[in-house]
Design an enzyme around this catalytic site. Structure first.
Site, short mmCIF file in Angstrom:
data_model
loop_
_atom_site.label_atom_id
_atom_site.label_comp_id
_atom_site.label_asym_id
_atom_site.label_seq_id
_atom_site.Cartn_x
_atom_site.Cartn_y
_atom_site.Cartn_z
N HIS A 129 55.25 -12.54 9.08
CA HIS A 129 54.22 -12.03 7.93
C HIS A 129 53.25 -13.01 7.82
O HIS A 129 52.19 -12.83 7.74
CB HIS A 129 55.36 -12.22 6.81
CG HIS A 129 54.45 -11.99 5.51
ND1 HIS A 129 53.77 -10.87 5.03
CD2 HIS A 129 54.02 -12.90 4.48
CE1 HIS A 129 53.38 -10.78 3.61
NE2 HIS A 129 53.32 -12.30 3.49
N TYR A 130 53.53 -14.34 8.08
CA TYR A 130 52.38 -15.56 8.10
C TYR A 130 51.54 -14.96 9.26
O TYR A 130 50.10 -15.12 9.01
CB TYR A 130 53.20 -16.82 8.60
CG TYR A 130 52.39 -17.80 8.90
CD1 TYR A 130 51.33 -18.60 8.20
CD2 TYR A 130 52.25 -18.21 10.38
CE1 TYR A 130 50.67 -19.58 8.61
CE2 TYR A 130 51.46 -19.30 10.83
CZ TYR A 130 50.61 -19.84 10.01
OH TYR A 130 49.79 -20.92 10.52
N MET A 131 51.75 -14.56 10.37
CA MET A 131 50.88 -14.12 11.53
C MET A 131 49.85 -13.15 11.05
O MET A 131 48.68 -12.94 11.29
CB MET A 131 51.65 -13.83 12.66
CG MET A 131 52.50 -14.96 13.37
SD MET A 131 51.20 -16.27 13.99
CE MET A 131 50.43 -15.75 15.20
#
Length: 222
Positions: A129-131
């Protein structure tokens, strides 16, 4: 230059502000807690209390008014769950870009991430999700009319900087000291010929000034 830094109390942001000031520039930015103001002041770095997420676009534009450039180097850092990652890493740079437009500031450096960072580790859903949010932020900036530079550092360390990097359009993911990321940003800010470009940086064998100068020469030929 007068540089407005989002994430000025963070690992890269604090080093960047100190490096800018050491080179005769000015740096400022918001922090959420009063003790962060005091800690930065001990390093000679000015800041003011303000929550970037809670501030309106108009309030951010007013706070950065008069700046020559903006650097976004903030991140949720895994705190606050996916919602915080979405708000800070994903939506944050776009919000800052809109504020920059209102304030009449064109130069914008976004500290992002290598697309293939830690792929061999088969990271969990929150990392993926961060990426995805980092990619969203890059797209928002690329679609703006600002004079942007997106800098993707490899895995960050707190080791002392070496002053040596590999910097270019595509690099092999490795490690880089936060000191060297900060120094690279300073050089990029001081090199206006380099703009509207996505760069990757990792520890390497080329002096930072030489690496940035080579990019500037290439840009001049384009």
């Amino acid at each position: 230059m007068k540089v407005f830094v989002i994430g000025i109390a963070g690992g890269v942001g604090r080093r960047l502000a100190k490096a800018l000031i050491a080179q005769g520039h000015q740096a400022n930015g918001p922090v959420r807690r009063p003790e962060q103001i005091a800690a930065l002041a001990q390093d000679g770095v000015p800041s003011f209390q303000g929550d970037f997420l809670a501030m309106s676009t108009e309030e951010i534009a007013q706070a950065m008014s008069g700046s020559d450039a903006i650097v976004f180097t903030a991140g949720a850092g895994g705190k606050g769950g996916m919602a915080a990652t979405t708000a800070i890493d994903g939506a944050g740079p776009g919000k800052l870009a809109r504020a920059a437009g209102q304030a009449g500031i064109k130069r914008f450096v976004l500290v992002s991430v290598f697309p293939e960072a830690w792929r061999e580790r088969h990271m969990n859903e929150s990392f993926e999700h961060y990426m995805a949010q980092k990619k969203r932020a890059e797209i928002d900036l690329v679609n703006s009319d600002l004079d942007w530079v997106i800098l993707r550092p490899s895995a960050l360390t707190n080791e002392p900087g070496t002053g040596l990097v590999d910097l270019g359009l595509a690099q092999i993911h490795n490690e880089i000291a936060r000191d060297d990321v900060a120094a690279t940003i300073v050089e990029l800010l001081e090199t206006p010929k380099i703009g509207r470009i996505i760069l990757e940086v990792t520890g390497g064998g080329t002096a930072i000034g030489v690496a940035v100068d080579a990019l500037a020469r290439s840009a001049a030929k384009a």
